[in-house]
Scaffold this motif. Structure first.
Motif, PDB file in Angstrom:
ATOM      1  N   ASP A  52      31.164 113.213   3.309  1.00  0.00           N
ATOM      2  CA  ASP A  52      32.016 114.327   2.952  1.00  0.00           C
ATOM      3  C   ASP A  52      31.146 114.986   2.891  1.00  0.00           C
ATOM      4  OD1 ASP A  52      34.553 113.981   3.367  1.00  0.00           O
ATOM      5  OD2 ASP A  52      34.875 114.032   0.726  1.00  0.00           O
ATOM      6  N   ASP A  53      29.782 114.467   2.079  1.00  0.00           N
ATOM      7  CA  ASP A  53      29.180 115.555   1.600  1.00  0.00           C
ATOM      8  C   ASP A  53      27.384 115.377   2.906  1.00  0.00           C
ATOM      9  OD1 ASP A  53      29.870 116.329  -0.816  1.00  0.00           O
ATOM     10  OD2 ASP A  53      28.298 114.373  -1.635  1.00  0.00           O
ATOM     11  N   PHE A  54      27.524 114.706   3.748  1.00  0.00           N
ATOM     12  CA  PHE A  54      26.545 114.706   4.387  1.00  0.00           C
ATOM     13  C   PHE A  54      27.163 115.832   5.938  1.00  0.00           C
ATOM     14  CE2 PHE A  54      25.650 113.071   8.998  1.00  0.00           C
ATOM     15  CZ  PHE A  54      24.736 113.444   9.881  1.00  0.00           C
ATOM     16  N   ALA A  55      28.264 115.081   6.220  1.00  0.00           N
ATOM     17  CA  ALA A  55      28.846 116.299   7.314  1.00  0.00           C
ATOM     18  C   ALA A  55      28.919 118.170   7.047  1.00  0.00           C
ATOM     19  CB  ALA A  55      30.739 116.479   7.448  1.00  0.00           C
ATOM     20  N   LYS A  56      29.463 118.332   5.717  1.00  0.00           N
ATOM     21  CA  LYS A  56      29.045 119.909   5.197  1.00  0.00           C
ATOM     22  C   LYS A  56      28.037 120.144   4.859  1.00  0.00           C
ATOM     23  CE  LYS A  56      30.721 123.010   1.189  1.00  0.00           C
ATOM     24  NZ  LYS A  56      30.838 122.857  -0.565  1.00  0.00           N
ATOM     25  N   LYS A 114       7.105 108.681   7.641  1.00  0.00           N
ATOM     26  CA  LYS A 114       7.305 110.190   7.368  1.00  0.00           C
ATOM     27  C   LYS A 114       7.812 110.429   6.365  1.00  0.00           C
ATOM     28  CE  LYS A 114       9.358 114.462   8.957  1.00  0.00           C
ATOM     29  NZ  LYS A 114      10.094 114.682   9.923  1.00  0.00           N
ATOM     30  N   ASP A 115       9.026 109.887   5.866  1.00  0.00           N
ATOM     31  CA  ASP A 115       9.056 110.589   4.126  1.00  0.00           C
ATOM     32  C   ASP A 115       9.790 109.413   3.182  1.00  0.00           C
ATOM     33  OD1 ASP A 115      11.399 110.488   5.551  1.00  0.00           O
ATOM     34  OD2 ASP A 115      12.878 112.115   6.004  1.00  0.00           O
ATOM     35  N   GLY A 116       9.947 108.128   3.450  1.00  0.00           N
ATOM     36  CA  GLY A 116      10.395 106.951   2.929  1.00  0.00           C
ATOM     37  C   GLY A 116       9.833 107.533   1.621  1.00  0.00           C
ATOM     38  N   ALA A 117       8.544 107.356   1.338  1.00  0.00           N
ATOM     39  CA  ALA A 117       8.054 107.078  -0.009  1.00  0.00           C
ATOM     40  C   ALA A 117       9.206 108.247  -0.769  1.00  0.00           C
ATOM     41  CB  ALA A 117       6.796 107.699  -0.659  1.00  0.00           C
ATOM     42  N   ALA A 118       9.611 109.101  -0.308  1.00  0.00           N
ATOM     43  CA  ALA A 118      10.428 109.975  -1.428  1.00  0.00           C
ATOM     44  C   ALA A 118      11.612 109.879  -1.680  1.00  0.00           C
ATOM     45  CB  ALA A 118      10.275 111.240  -0.486  1.00  0.00           C
ATOM     46  N   SER A 119      12.454 108.727  -0.992  1.00  0.00           N
ATOM     47  CA  SER A 119      13.606 107.613  -1.001  1.00  0.00           C
ATOM     48  C   SER A 119      13.366 106.698  -1.519  1.00  0.00           C
ATOM     49  CB  SER A 119      14.324 107.717   0.169  1.00  0.00           C
ATOM     50  OG  SER A 119      14.863 109.301   1.135  1.00  0.00           O
ATOM     51  N   GLY A 300      24.707  89.899   1.348  1.00  0.00           N
ATOM     52  CA  GLY A 300      24.836  91.728   1.095  1.00  0.00           C
ATOM     53  C   GLY A 300      24.754  92.298   2.087  1.00  0.00           C
ATOM     54  N   ALA A 301      25.293  92.870   2.526  1.00  0.00           N
ATOM     55  CA  ALA A 301      25.371  94.514   3.634  1.00  0.00           C
ATOM     56  C   ALA A 301      23.567  95.167   3.675  1.00  0.00           C
ATOM     57  CB  ALA A 301      26.705  95.128   3.425  1.00  0.00           C
ATOM     58  N   SER A 302      23.215  95.077   5.559  1.00  0.00           N
ATOM     59  CA  SER A 302      22.665  96.709   5.717  1.00  0.00           C
ATOM     60  C   SER A 302      22.831  97.066   6.168  1.00  0.00           C
ATOM     61  CB  SER A 302      21.064  95.736   5.948  1.00  0.00           C
ATOM     62  OG  SER A 302      21.084  94.522   5.474  1.00  0.00           O
ATOM     63  N   ILE A 303      22.435  98.107   6.181  1.00  0.00           N
ATOM     64  CA  ILE A 303      22.695  99.672   7.633  1.00  0.00           C
ATOM     65  C   ILE A 303      21.676  99.550   8.360  1.00  0.00           C
ATOM     66  CG2 ILE A 303      24.606 100.128   5.918  1.00  0.00           C
ATOM     67  CD1 ILE A 303      22.542 102.340   4.958  1.00  0.00           C
ATOM     68  N   ALA A 315      21.269 109.733  11.528  1.00  0.00           N
ATOM     69  CA  ALA A 315      21.394 108.378  10.977  1.00  0.00           C
ATOM     70  C   ALA A 315      20.769 108.720   9.307  1.00  0.00           C
ATOM     71  CB  ALA A 315      21.145 107.615  11.937  1.00  0.00           C
ATOM     72  N   TRP A 316      19.246 108.300  10.092  1.00  0.00           N
ATOM     73  CA  TRP A 316      17.982 108.178   8.812  1.00  0.00           C
ATOM     74  C   TRP A 316      19.039 108.654   8.193  1.00  0.00           C
ATOM     75  CZ3 TRP A 316      15.197 104.893   6.262  1.00  0.00           C
ATOM     76  CH2 TRP A 316      13.952 105.307   6.651  1.00  0.00           C
ATOM     77  N   ASP A 317      18.999 110.451   7.803  1.00  0.00           N
ATOM     78  CA  ASP A 317      19.570 110.976   6.201  1.00  0.00           C
ATOM     79  C   ASP A 317      20.701 110.461   5.918  1.00  0.00           C
ATOM     80  OD1 ASP A 317      19.187 113.080   5.212  1.00  0.00           O
ATOM     81  OD2 ASP A 317      21.204 113.439   5.772  1.00  0.00           O
ATOM     82  N   LEU A 318      21.294 109.862   7.155  1.00  0.00           N
ATOM     83  CA  LEU A 318      23.221 109.172   6.160  1.00  0.00           C
ATOM     84  C   LEU A 318      22.598 107.686   5.126  1.00  0.00           C
ATOM     85  CD1 LEU A 318      26.217 109.447   5.891  1.00  0.00           C
ATOM     86  CD2 LEU A 318      26.723 108.365   8.041  1.00  0.00           C
ATOM     87  N   ILE A 319      20.958 107.126   6.142  1.00  0.00           N
ATOM     88  CA  ILE A 319      21.105 105.451   5.292  1.00  0.00           C
ATOM     89  C   ILE A 319      20.838 106.820   3.237  1.00  0.00           C
ATOM     90  CG2 ILE A 319      19.218 104.475   5.199  1.00  0.00           C
ATOM     91  CD1 ILE A 319      19.344 103.956   8.316  1.00  0.00           C
ATOM     92  N   LYS A 320      19.872 107.926   3.995  1.00  0.00           N
ATOM     93  CA  LYS A 320      18.944 107.443   3.055  1.00  0.00           C
ATOM     94  C   LYS A 320      20.029 108.286   1.764  1.00  0.00           C
ATOM     95  CE  LYS A 320      16.290 111.194   4.098  1.00  0.00           C
ATOM     96  NZ  LYS A 320      14.710 112.206   4.588  1.00  0.00           N
ATOM     97  N   ARG A 321      20.815 109.111   1.913  1.00  0.00           N
ATOM     98  CA  ARG A 321      21.838 108.939   1.581  1.00  0.00           C
ATOM     99  C   ARG A 321      23.068 108.226   0.456  1.00  0.00           C
ATOM    100  NH1 ARG A 321      23.866 114.886   2.167  1.00  0.00           N
ATOM    101  NH2 ARG A 321      22.132 116.252   3.277  1.00  0.00           N
ATOM    102  N   LEU A 322      23.179 106.944   1.875  1.00  0.00           N
ATOM    103  CA  LEU A 322      23.921 106.543   0.854  1.00  0.00           C
ATOM    104  C   LEU A 322      23.242 105.178   0.218  1.00  0.00           C
ATOM    105  CD1 LEU A 322      26.211 105.429   5.124  1.00  0.00           C
ATOM    106  CD2 LEU A 322      27.180 106.142   2.916  1.00  0.00           C
TER     107      LEU A 322
END
Length: 417
Positions: A52-56, A114-119, A300-303, A315-322
């Motif tokens: 929901d938050d991602f969509a918004k 690029k930005d994996g370290a921040a997450s 376990g599951a992966s995405i 999709a990458w942003d969604l991975i970071k959020r999930l």
């Protein structure tokens, strides 16, 4: 005028697979659609909030399609063949490495660089989960859940049967199960899905695939012993019911919540269903059993993002959020699910729940049973022979040595040696 945001939830069964067509990631008017394939057992409110938050945040719609694992694999295989793929996929069969070998999954390395370290990706992940989602030094997927399969037992039933100490070995399990089997109640219940055979193989020192010797399910005598032990629980000792020939893993959990099985061997995915179906049931988690060694399999599951996804950046942003720590904590609190981040182990949600603590303790000696085989790209071709081996022994009571010999013939055909 703003259009209302919505999440399109679709529970898609096998009968609907053939009816679905067209590219899943599309533009609908002025609003972009991001398509996600998800396991129907992981429809947690914590993840729905992320969607929901991602969509918004992005002004998009999330087309969330939920499948049982077998149906998800079937649908994904068809999509990959057609080139009309979703933007993000959850998989629970260790398929990331397989898809990396085949070129069907997008390397996440440019995003990570690029930005994996921040997450915290992948530095905050348990090393084994990074390895199982990597190929040739590049990351192709991110672990969503990290689980271990351990004994779960009904404390009241064990106390009533005079079993004051939970078994620690195979022999002790048989003796306890005999005391617990009576009046339509079984000491243990076993699942027919092949993942549930791997604990016992690992506990007897068996490797699914040895890259040095090129052998499968070796040593042979240890593999046969483990499989025969499981069959004997059902057919010789009669302390476990004959499982149904299916890929469904929920049968033992349903017997457990109904009070018809005192001990099952499962992971945190069954905790929420147990608590919902039988809120008064008292249960606990025990350490993995020992035979040649103490062991359990890490699952376990992966995405991951398919190589031909239309919206890889989203999709990458969604991975970071999930996979954010706050999302992990929310999913753990809601569903008692175990998580792969190192920092997750130190959260209050783990300390507050003895069930979660019990499962998390097993992660220290859990191992990925099929990781070496998946690196060959041949793992999918051995799934059906392994299933036939396990279910023929467990359900049909075919002698383990006989079924094992047939499996080896199939394995040599697949691996070419």
């Amino acid at each position: 005028m703003k259009l209302p945001l919505r999440i399109l939830g679709m529970a898609v069964g096998g009968a609907l697979l053939a009816a679905c067509s067209g590219a899943p990631a599309t533009e609908q008017g002025a609003r972009k659609t991001v398509t996600v394939y998800w396991n129907n057992g992981h429809g947690y409110a914590a993840y729905q909030q992320v969607f929901d938050d991602f969509a918004k945040a992005h002004g998009v719609e999330v087309n969330l399609q939920k499948f049982a694992w077998p149906d998800l694999r079937t649908r994904l295989a068809a999509d990959l063949a057609a080139g009309t793929v979703p933007d993000l996929v959850e998989e629970g069969w260790g398929g990331v490495k397989q898809f990396a070998v085949s070129g069907d999954v997008l390397s996440l390395q440019p995003f990570v660089d690029k930005d994996g370290a921040a997450s915290g990706i992948p530095a905050d992940w348990q090393p084994a989960t990074v390895e199982r989602n990597s190929h040739e030094g590049k990351l192709y997927g991110v672990q969503l859940h990290l689980t271990a399969n351990l004994p779960v037992y009904n404390t009241d039933l064990l106390a009533a049967a005079g079993v004051t100490t939970f078994p620690t070995t195979w022999d002790e399990l048989v003796e306890a199960a005999k005391k617990l089997t009576k009046d339509g109640q079984y000491g243990v219940a076993l699942a027919p899905a092949t993942d549930y055979a791997t604990n016992w193989l690992l506990q007897n020192g068996v490797k699914y695939y040895d890259p040095q010797t090129k052998q499968v399910l070796a040593p042979a005598d240890k593999a046969i012993e483990a499989l025969q032990f499981l069959a004997d629980l059902v057919h010789k000792h009669k302390v476990a019911p004959v499982p149904t020939a299916t890929t469904d893993y929920t049968e033992p959990q349903k017997l457990f919540t109904a009070g018809r099985a005192a001990i099952i061997f499962t992971g945190p995915w069954d905790i929420k269903p147990i608590r919902e179906a039988a809120p008064a049931l008292k249960f606990a988690i025990a350490p993995a059993l020992k035979h040649a060694t103490q062991a359990t399999y890490a699952a376990g599951a992966s995405i991951f993002i398919p190589a031909k996804a239309k919206n890889p950046d989203l999709a990458w942003d969604l991975i970071k959020r999930l996979t954010a720590l706050e999302t992990e904590r929310a999913a753990t609190k809601e569903a008692a699910m175990l998580m792969p981040r190192k920092s997750w182990v130190r959260t209050p949600e783990v300390a507050a729940d003895p069930v979660i603590k019990g499962f998390s303790a097993g992660l220290g000696y859990a191992s990925d049973f099929s990781v070496d085989l998946r690196a060959t790209g041949k793992a999918p071709e051995l799934e059906e022979p392994f299933k036939k081996l396990y279910q023929s022994v467990l359900i049909q009571n075919v002698p383990a040595a006989e079924a094992y010999a047939e499996f080896q013939t199939a394995a040599k055909t697949v691996l070419g040696s």
